[in-house]
Design an enzyme around this catalytic site. Structure first.
Site, PDB file in Angstrom:
ATOM      1  N   VAL A  20      12.477  82.502  57.877  1.00  0.00           N
ATOM      2  CA  VAL A  20      12.855  84.047  58.365  1.00  0.00           C
ATOM      3  C   VAL A  20      14.543  83.609  58.280  1.00  0.00           C
ATOM      4  O   VAL A  20      15.411  84.965  57.820  1.00  0.00           O
ATOM      5  CB  VAL A  20      12.766  83.327  60.116  1.00  0.00           C
ATOM      6  CG1 VAL A  20      13.883  84.371  60.641  1.00  0.00           C
ATOM      7  CG2 VAL A  20      11.369  84.055  60.624  1.00  0.00           C
ATOM      8  N   ASP A  38      21.417  74.691  58.400  1.00  0.00           N
ATOM      9  CA  ASP A  38      20.074  73.078  58.674  1.00  0.00           C
ATOM     10  C   ASP A  38      20.117  72.233  59.152  1.00  0.00           C
ATOM     11  O   ASP A  38      21.210  71.415  58.462  1.00  0.00           O
ATOM     12  CB  ASP A  38      19.140  74.085  57.479  1.00  0.00           C
ATOM     13  CG  ASP A  38      17.466  73.537  57.737  1.00  0.00           C
ATOM     14  OD1 ASP A  38      16.893  74.194  57.741  1.00  0.00           O
ATOM     15  OD2 ASP A  38      17.145  72.544  57.708  1.00  0.00           O
ATOM     16  N   ARG A  43      16.477  69.672  52.440  1.00  0.00           N
ATOM     17  CA  ARG A  43      16.905  71.363  52.182  1.00  0.00           C
ATOM     18  C   ARG A  43      18.140  71.915  51.607  1.00  0.00           C
ATOM     19  O   ARG A  43      17.441  72.608  50.826  1.00  0.00           O
ATOM     20  CB  ARG A  43      15.659  72.595  53.125  1.00  0.00           C
ATOM     21  CG  ARG A  43      14.406  71.203  53.469  1.00  0.00           C
ATOM     22  CD  ARG A  43      14.196  71.932  55.770  1.00  0.00           C
ATOM     23  NE  ARG A  43      13.531  73.947  55.166  1.00  0.00           N
ATOM     24  CZ  ARG A  43      12.573  74.541  54.859  1.00  0.00           C
ATOM     25  NH1 ARG A  43      12.037  74.219  54.081  1.00  0.00           N
ATOM     26  NH2 ARG A  43      13.172  75.549  54.760  1.00  0.00           N
ATOM     27  N   THR A  88       9.537  78.402  67.516  1.00  0.00           N
ATOM     28  CA  THR A  88       9.504  78.094  67.595  1.00  0.00           C
ATOM     29  C   THR A  88       7.950  77.329  68.125  1.00  0.00           C
ATOM     30  O   THR A  88       7.410  78.706  68.346  1.00  0.00           O
ATOM     31  CB  THR A  88       9.724  78.860  69.106  1.00  0.00           C
ATOM     32  OG1 THR A  88       9.605  80.491  68.411  1.00  0.00           O
ATOM     33  CG2 THR A  88      11.074  79.405  69.386  1.00  0.00           C
ATOM     34  N   THR A 123      11.018  84.096  68.237  1.00  0.00           N
ATOM     35  CA  THR A 123      10.541  84.350  69.382  1.00  0.00           C
ATOM     36  C   THR A 123       9.995  83.451  70.042  1.00  0.00           C
ATOM     37  O   THR A 123       9.713  82.216  70.365  1.00  0.00           O
ATOM     38  CB  THR A 123       8.791  84.456  68.537  1.00  0.00           C
ATOM     39  OG1 THR A 123       8.172  84.643  67.252  1.00  0.00           O
ATOM     40  CG2 THR A 123       7.532  85.053  69.318  1.00  0.00           C
ATOM     41  N   CYS A 263       2.625  82.795  63.569  1.00  0.00           N
ATOM     42  CA  CYS A 263       2.760  83.693  64.751  1.00  0.00           C
ATOM     43  C   CYS A 263       1.811  83.611  65.529  1.00  0.00           C
ATOM     44  O   CYS A 263       1.270  83.793  66.522  1.00  0.00           O
ATOM     45  CB  CYS A 263       3.504  84.846  63.738  1.00  0.00           C
ATOM     46  SG  CYS A 263       5.009  84.424  62.786  1.00  0.00           S
ATOM     47  N   ARG A 334       1.968  75.047  58.276  1.00  0.00           N
ATOM     48  CA  ARG A 334       1.837  75.276  59.283  1.00  0.00           C
ATOM     49  C   ARG A 334       1.096  75.616  60.279  1.00  0.00           C
ATOM     50  O   ARG A 334       0.704  76.989  59.600  1.00  0.00           O
ATOM     51  CB  ARG A 334       3.103  75.495  59.963  1.00  0.00           C
ATOM     52  CG  ARG A 334       4.475  75.074  59.680  1.00  0.00           C
ATOM     53  CD  ARG A 334       5.777  75.763  60.071  1.00  0.00           C
ATOM     54  NE  ARG A 334       5.800  76.334  59.495  1.00  0.00           N
ATOM     55  CZ  ARG A 334       7.273  77.269  59.941  1.00  0.00           C
ATOM     56  NH1 ARG A 334       7.298  76.850  60.666  1.00  0.00           N
ATOM     57  NH2 ARG A 334       6.997  78.649  59.218  1.00  0.00           N
TER      58      ARG A 334
END
Length: 429
Positions: A20, A38, A43, A88, A123, A263, A334
């Protein structure tokens, strides 16, 4: 604010550079100075080299961007407009895990100055921004909301693996802690979003809108999965039923499958958590979650039954699973429900091999305790195509016959080989 950002008199920061945050940071960086933060230095180093650790963006996406990558939270003090885009997730008890979000909020709070803006994209359940995040921002900064700084919520709508519905082409919801902040946040996002902006009446409305987008899909897919459970007992192919029903103009096109990811498989739990807190126990949402969370185990048990029916000895049998990510053509593992299939099969003392052209073997080992095999060299009692990667769609029946024993079972979870498999024992949801 927008004028100063475009003039590079002020900077914008993005906290969390995953699937995102990175696209947002790069899109803004084409028009203004951006600080990309980050917590994982490895990364960050990849991004400095023009490499997306999530494997979503091509190298060209990094070109022409005014962005500084950092893992030092003190660098956030240089920014005046902060975008928080951290994960989240849920914990092992299916409860919201706000640890990454609250940690990021503390980092931003320490960097906050008078006149700054903070926009959350992660979210959350309705009320989280104002009830959980704002107090931390005020405590860490010593500043007061709507007096010294402003807050907003603009839910992410990025779909991993989707090259058509990209960031700028998706209508953006924005909201603010007051009318002025809503207007300013709308102006800032409108500078990069070509699809348009929808200004929600409040932060809670924006939070709720995001969470029901995925809850709606979850419930509908759960219905398809339940239909699959019923039709299997009737010896009816679910995909053939859906194909026939889909000829009606207003029939909604959802399909059965393994519902994982960060999600659809997670967001409904944020809503049911808040509902429970308010004394309401959701029936439809939790029922849908129960069905979808149990499908991996159901697939595995059905495979075992089919193998036994075909005369296979189960103890020591070999099963190949093709696909380990949570959806096709992405590297993201994930909350992948393929892991449930693997674990259930192993509980029957079955040897399970997994292949995937997109997933990382090391990440799978770290997350789920199993890795990938380098190449298929054995004959299997069952082959399960669990994820519809493009590489698998092109395979034909002759290939599957070459890697299976004569009494083997071919499992096509999402029905992509329907009507193409003639000589193998075939099953799909």
């Amino acid at each position: 604010m927008l004028k100063e950002l475009l003039a590079r008199d002020k900077k914008l920061s993005v906290i969390g550079l995953g699937y995102v945050g990175l696209p947002i940071a790069l899109e803004f960086a084409r028009k203004m100075s951006v600080i990309g933060f980050d917590i994982k230095e490895d990364r960050v180093e990849l991004m400095r080299q023009g490499i997306d650790p999530s494997n979503e963006l091509e190298a060209e996406a990094f070109n022409g961007c005014d962005i500084t990558y950092t893992s030092n939270a003190a660098d956030l003090k240089e920014a005046s407009f902060h975008v928080v885009a951290v994960p989240t997730p849920i914990n092992n008890h299916n409860l919201p895990d706000l640890t990454p979000l609250l940690s990021a909020t503390r980092a931003v709070g320490k960097a906050l100055k008078k006149g700054d803006y903070v926009v959350f994209e992660s979210t959350v359940y309705p009320g989280c921004t104002e009830d959980d995040c704002v107090p931390i921002l005020e405590e860490e900064s010593g500043l007061k909301l709507n007096v010294d700084f402003k807050v907003g919520f603009s839910p992410e709508r990025i779909n991993p693996g989707d090259k058509e519905h990209t960031l700028t082409k998706i209508l953006k919801i924005v909201s603010g802690s007051d009318d002025e902040s809503a207007r300013v946040i709308e102006e800032v996002y409108a500078s990069i979003i070509t699809a348009g902006i929808h200004k929600a009446s409040s932060i809670k409305v924006a939070e709720a809108a995001k969470i029901i987008e995925n809850t709606q899909r979850d419930v509908n897919i759960a219905l398809m999965n339940e239909l699959s459970l019923i039709f299997d007992r009737m010896d009816i192919n679910t995909f053939e039923v859906l194909e026939a029903a889909g000829t009606k103009w207003n029939f909604l096109r959802f399909f059965p499958g393994l519902v994982g990811g960060h999600c659809i498989g997670v967001d409904p739990y944020y809503l049911t958590y808040k509902a429970n807190e308010l004394g309401y126990h959701s029936k439809i949402i939790t029922g849908g979650r129960f069905i979808n969370d149990s499908m991996g185990s159901y697939v595995a048990k059905t495979v075992v039954k089919k193998m036994i029916s075909n005369g296979n000895k189960i103890n020591g049998a070999k099963v190949l699973i093709m696909g380990a990510t949570f959806k096709e053509n992405v590297s993201d593992i994930r909350n992948s429900k393929v892991a449930d299939v693997v674990n259930e099969l192993k509980s029957f003392s079955i040897q399970v091999d997994v292949v995937d052209p997109h997933a990382s073997s090391d990440e799978l080992m770290h997350e789920y305790g199993y890795g990938l095999i380098d190449k298929v060299t054995e004959k299997y009692n069952a082959v399960i195509v669990a994820v519809n990667h493009d590489e698998y769609v092109k395979l034909d029946e002759d290939y599957f016959k070459s890697i299976m024993v004569n009494e083997g079972v071919f499992v096509d979870v999402k029905g992509i080989y329907r009507n193409k498999i003639k000589g193998l024992s075939y099953w799909s949801l």
